[in-house]
Design an enzyme around this catalytic site. Structure first.
Site, mmCIF file in Angstrom:
data_model
loop_
_atom_site.group_PDB
_atom_site.id
_atom_site.type_symbol
_atom_site.label_atom_id
_atom_site.label_comp_id
_atom_site.label_asym_id
_atom_site.label_seq_id
_atom_site.Cartn_x
_atom_site.Cartn_y
_atom_site.Cartn_z
ATOM 1 N N GLY A 142 -16.640 -6.279 -10.581
ATOM 2 C CA GLY A 142 -16.561 -7.434 -9.689
ATOM 3 C C GLY A 142 -16.855 -7.048 -8.260
ATOM 4 O O GLY A 142 -17.651 -6.131 -8.000
ATOM 5 N N LEU A 197 3.908 1.374 -7.901
ATOM 6 C CA LEU A 197 3.972 -0.068 -8.192
ATOM 7 C C LEU A 197 2.726 -0.801 -7.702
ATOM 8 O O LEU A 197 2.082 -0.396 -6.735
ATOM 9 C CB LEU A 197 5.220 -0.697 -7.576
ATOM 10 C CG LEU A 197 5.432 -0.663 -6.074
ATOM 11 C CD1 LEU A 197 4.660 -1.760 -5.358
ATOM 12 C CD2 LEU A 197 6.916 -0.817 -5.773
ATOM 13 N N GLY A 217 -9.703 -3.694 -3.025
ATOM 14 C CA GLY A 217 -9.214 -3.812 -1.651
ATOM 15 C C GLY A 217 -7.736 -3.490 -1.692
ATOM 16 O O GLY A 217 -7.280 -2.755 -2.559
ATOM 17 N N CYS A 268 -3.543 0.016 -0.698
ATOM 18 C CA CYS A 268 -3.447 1.388 -1.220
ATOM 19 C C CYS A 268 -4.787 2.068 -1.477
ATOM 20 O O CYS A 268 -5.045 3.139 -0.942
ATOM 21 C CB CYS A 268 -2.628 1.391 -2.504
ATOM 22 S SG CYS A 268 -0.908 1.036 -2.206
ATOM 23 N N LYS A 273 0.013 11.382 -6.262
ATOM 24 C CA LYS A 273 -0.123 10.001 -5.796
ATOM 25 C C LYS A 273 -1.555 9.715 -5.326
ATOM 26 O O LYS A 273 -2.202 8.760 -5.763
ATOM 27 C CB LYS A 273 0.877 9.751 -4.666
ATOM 28 C CG LYS A 273 0.679 8.465 -3.910
ATOM 29 C CD LYS A 273 1.029 7.244 -4.743
ATOM 30 C CE LYS A 273 0.513 5.989 -4.083
ATOM 31 N NZ LYS A 273 1.281 4.823 -4.280
ATOM 32 N N GLU A 309 5.394 6.412 -5.251
ATOM 33 C CA GLU A 309 5.566 5.112 -5.889
ATOM 34 C C GLU A 309 4.224 4.655 -6.473
ATOM 35 O O GLU A 309 3.193 4.828 -5.869
ATOM 36 C CB GLU A 309 6.014 4.118 -4.795
ATOM 37 C CG GLU A 309 6.321 2.749 -5.292
ATOM 38 C CD GLU A 309 7.256 2.787 -6.474
ATOM 39 O OE1 GLU A 309 8.390 3.242 -6.334
ATOM 40 O OE2 GLU A 309 6.830 2.362 -7.574
ATOM 41 N N GLU A 359 1.171 -4.499 -6.374
ATOM 42 C CA GLU A 359 1.564 -5.794 -5.835
ATOM 43 C C GLU A 359 1.320 -6.845 -6.910
ATOM 44 O O GLU A 359 0.347 -6.772 -7.655
ATOM 45 C CB GLU A 359 0.744 -6.104 -4.577
ATOM 46 C CG GLU A 359 1.085 -5.156 -3.454
ATOM 47 C CD GLU A 359 0.301 -5.441 -2.190
ATOM 48 O OE1 GLU A 359 -0.209 -6.548 -2.030
ATOM 49 O OE2 GLU A 359 0.218 -4.519 -1.370
ATOM 50 N N PHE A 380 -8.656 -0.977 -15.765
ATOM 51 C CA PHE A 380 -9.398 -0.709 -14.532
ATOM 52 C C PHE A 380 -10.891 -0.523 -14.758
ATOM 53 O O PHE A 380 -11.548 0.281 -14.120
ATOM 54 C CB PHE A 380 -8.768 0.468 -13.761
ATOM 55 C CG PHE A 380 -7.552 0.006 -13.011
ATOM 56 C CD1 PHE A 380 -6.412 -0.358 -13.702
ATOM 57 C CD2 PHE A 380 -7.555 -0.124 -11.637
ATOM 58 C CE1 PHE A 380 -5.293 -0.850 -13.038
ATOM 59 C CE2 PHE A 380 -6.454 -0.613 -10.959
ATOM 60 C CZ PHE A 380 -5.322 -0.971 -11.659
HETATM 61 C C1 UDX Z 1 -2.564 0.067 -6.544
HETATM 62 C C2 UDX Z 1 -2.149 0.963 -7.723
HETATM 63 O O1 UDX Z 1 -2.495 0.322 -8.955
HETATM 64 C C3 UDX Z 1 -0.650 1.265 -7.657
HETATM 65 O O2 UDX Z 1 -0.311 2.170 -8.692
HETATM 66 C C4 UDX Z 1 -0.334 1.876 -6.288
HETATM 67 O O3 UDX Z 1 1.047 2.109 -6.157
HETATM 68 C C5 UDX Z 1 -0.802 0.972 -5.173
HETATM 69 O O4 UDX Z 1 -2.205 0.692 -5.334
HETATM 70 P P1 UDX Z 1 -2.415 -2.525 -5.927
HETATM 71 O O5 UDX Z 1 -3.207 -2.169 -4.718
HETATM 72 O O6 UDX Z 1 -1.204 -3.379 -5.789
HETATM 73 O O7 UDX Z 1 -1.914 -1.197 -6.685
HETATM 74 O O8 UDX Z 1 -3.400 -3.305 -6.926
HETATM 75 P P2 UDX Z 1 -4.211 -3.014 -8.265
HETATM 76 O O9 UDX Z 1 -3.776 -3.970 -9.290
HETATM 77 O O10 UDX Z 1 -4.204 -1.586 -8.624
HETATM 78 O O11 UDX Z 1 -5.681 -3.456 -7.794
HETATM 79 C C6 UDX Z 1 -6.332 -2.815 -6.691
HETATM 80 C C7 UDX Z 1 -7.675 -3.438 -6.438
HETATM 81 O O12 UDX Z 1 -8.601 -3.123 -7.462
HETATM 82 C C8 UDX Z 1 -7.673 -4.981 -6.362
HETATM 83 O O13 UDX Z 1 -8.515 -5.361 -5.296
HETATM 84 C C9 UDX Z 1 -8.244 -5.419 -7.686
HETATM 85 O O14 UDX Z 1 -8.896 -6.665 -7.611
HETATM 86 C C10 UDX Z 1 -9.231 -4.287 -7.957
HETATM 87 N N1 UDX Z 1 -9.505 -4.070 -9.384
HETATM 88 C C11 UDX Z 1 -8.523 -3.642 -10.232
HETATM 89 C C12 UDX Z 1 -10.795 -4.265 -9.860
HETATM 90 O O15 UDX Z 1 -11.723 -4.641 -9.120
HETATM 91 N N2 UDX Z 1 -11.051 -3.996 -11.190
HETATM 92 C C13 UDX Z 1 -10.102 -3.558 -12.043
HETATM 93 O O16 UDX Z 1 -10.431 -3.324 -13.228
HETATM 94 C C14 UDX Z 1 -8.787 -3.378 -11.556
#
Ligand code: UDX
Length: 439
Positions: free
Chosen positions: A253, A153, A257, A260, A204, A151, A155, A249
């Site tokens: 910052g 997805l 966290g 995943c 994955k 998966e 959050e 991505f």
């Molecule tokens: C992630 C993956 O994107 C998803 O495909 C997988 O199924 C589960 O893990 P998620 O943990 O929900 O999803 O959040 P995501 O939006 O990917 O962000 C992860 C972390 O990275 C967050 O703490 C976010 O603040 C940080 N982040 C994301 C950054 O610091 N900079 C970015 O450019 C993008």
């Protein structure tokens, strides 16, 4: 099709509800009766935009029900998804005990041909592990197949990500089992990649590790930008405009966290170790991530001349916007550190306050960002909530004891913040004033 989804966490519940909304008969299975009661009343046990509405619709259309019996649900289903947690053990390797237990119970319920789908994030070889457990319980090999269907997805946008995925990955030994999954997902109009079990499992881990690597790359660059007076936001835009790199991505910052990335990067490292490869690159990815919070704390501590007797306002507690999830949230590290050094914390978050309060009762929790900055010596933007982007910064500056803002998510422009009267430091821009403030 008749589907059972075991585990009603983010992945399980969203998968179950989305499959029900596509017209399948879905049973969401969990041993937590309280959670099941909430779902059957049309309530979402987790905060996820759009989820509650979809649960209610699927219940009223008669496509969704809940059960605490894996055996009964497996017996009634053509396809059983395993979507239980695989938290990291001490050594970083994922703890597969829940997957093992569920596989054994599914085996006890299999009476006719059943496809068992692993949706939990698991190390290479887990598909075979599940198959061996089912075989060991006496289920004949021709009565079931195990498929890996990871998966992706996120959050906060879980429903949309599940309904409009970039790709569907299906790993299976038996092409007919893979084809059943292709048919299940046909309404999504998305290309399915069919491969073997091990490759699907690796995809994955590798996808999440690569995304974490991208973030750590830009965060490493942010440290150089602070030192040389360059701006990491402009740098990211310039780098990301290359279509081979892409702009996603690359937002610098406080780092990543959540449930995943931290788990999956460590999982990728431990899986690699198991197969004889020392993935040092990913160890550095983790170190860079950890250093982002540590460096910001140093900067704040220097400017305040220590945390003792100081009040720090935290804007945001969730690990990212649009979720109440605080797993591996950067806010928790900040709270631990500031409280541990004799400081006070005043925090706000649109949805995550109640969860954090359980762990840190000594923090003062506020209803609004304005309340949380009142009388504070410094404010830190921890989560990039949209609600924080439109704040009246002049009002913020006026309410603070010292108008000192550390932007850990780069949501404001320096010009706007300084015009509002704030002393402003954003990660990845030039270094802040380090002279300690008078007490
Ligand atoms: C992630 C993956 O994107 C998803 O495909 C997988 O199924 C589960 O893990 P998620 O943990 O929900 O999803 O959040 P995501 O939006 O990917 O962000 C992860 C972390 O990275 C967050 O703490 C976010 O603040 C940080 N982040 C994301 C950054 O610091 N900079 C970015 O450019 C993008």
């Amino acid at each position: 099709m008749k589907i059972a989804v075991v585990g009603t966490g983010y992945v399980g519940l969203v998968t179950g509800v989305v499959l029900a909304s596509l017209g399948n008969d879905v049973i969401c299975v969990d041993k937590d009766r309280e959670k099941l009661d909430r779902i059957s009343k049309g309530q979402a046990p987790i905060y996820e935009p759009g989820l509650e509405e979809l649960i209610q619709r699927s219940l009223s259309d008669g496509y969704l029900r809940v059960s605490d019996s894996i055996i009964d649900s497996a017996r009634a289903s053509d396809i059983v998804f395993i979507a239980v947690g695989t938290p990291p053990a001490e050594d970083g390797s994922p703890d597969l005990s829940a997957v093992r237990e569920v596989a054994a119970e599914i085996a006890a319920g299999i009476e006719s041909y059943t496809i068992v789908v692993n949706k939990s994030t698991v190390p290479v070889g887990s598909g075979d592990l599940v198959a061996n457990i089912i075989l060991s319980k006496g289920v004949p090999a021709d009565r079931f197949d195990v498929v890996s269907n990871p998966e992706f997805l996120r959050e906060g946008s879980a429903i949309r990500d599940t309904l409009e995925p970039d790709r569907i990955v299906i790993g299976a030994k038996n092409p007919e089992a893979a084809q059943m999954l292709v048919e299940l997902y046909a309404p999504l109009n998305c290309k399915a990649f069919i491969t073997d079990l091990n490759t699907a499992e690796l995809i994955k881990y590798a996808s999440n590790s690569f995304l974490a690597l991208k973030i750590s790359f830009i965060n490493a660059l942010s440290q150089i930008c602070e030192a040389c007076g360059a701006d990491v936001g402009d740098a990211a835009a310039g780098i990301g405009a290359d279509s081979r790199i892409g702009s996603a991505f690359l937002h610098a910052g406080l780092g990543w966290g959540g449930s995943c990335f931290p788990k999956d990067v460590r999982g990728m490292i431990s899986t690699s170790q198991q197969f004889g490869y020392d993935f040092r690159l990913l160890k550095e990815v983790i170190d860079i991530n950890d250093s982002q919070v540590a460096r910001l704390l140093d900067r704040i501590e220097n400017r305040l001349g220590g945390f003792a007797g100081r009040t720090v306002a935290l804007l945001g507690l969730a690990f990212k916007a649009n979720t109440d999830d605080i797993r591996e949230a950067r806010s928790l590290i900040l709270i631990e550190h500031i409280l541990g050094r004799g400081g006070k914390v005043q925090a706000c978050d649109p949805v995550a306050v109640d969860v954090v309060r359980r762990f840190y009762p000594d923090v003062t929790y506020c209803h609004t960002p304005y309340e949380s900055v009142t009388g504070a010596d410094a404010a830190v933007v921890v989560t990039e909530w949209n609600e924080f982007k439109q704040l009246d910064l002049a009002r913020i500056a006026g309410l603070m004891k010292q108008p000192l803002m550390f932007d850990g998510r780069r949501i404001y422009s320096r010009e706007k913040a300084e015009r509002a009267g704030l002393e402003y430091f954003a990660i990845g821009s030039s270094a802040p004033n380090e002279a300690p403030l008078p007490t």
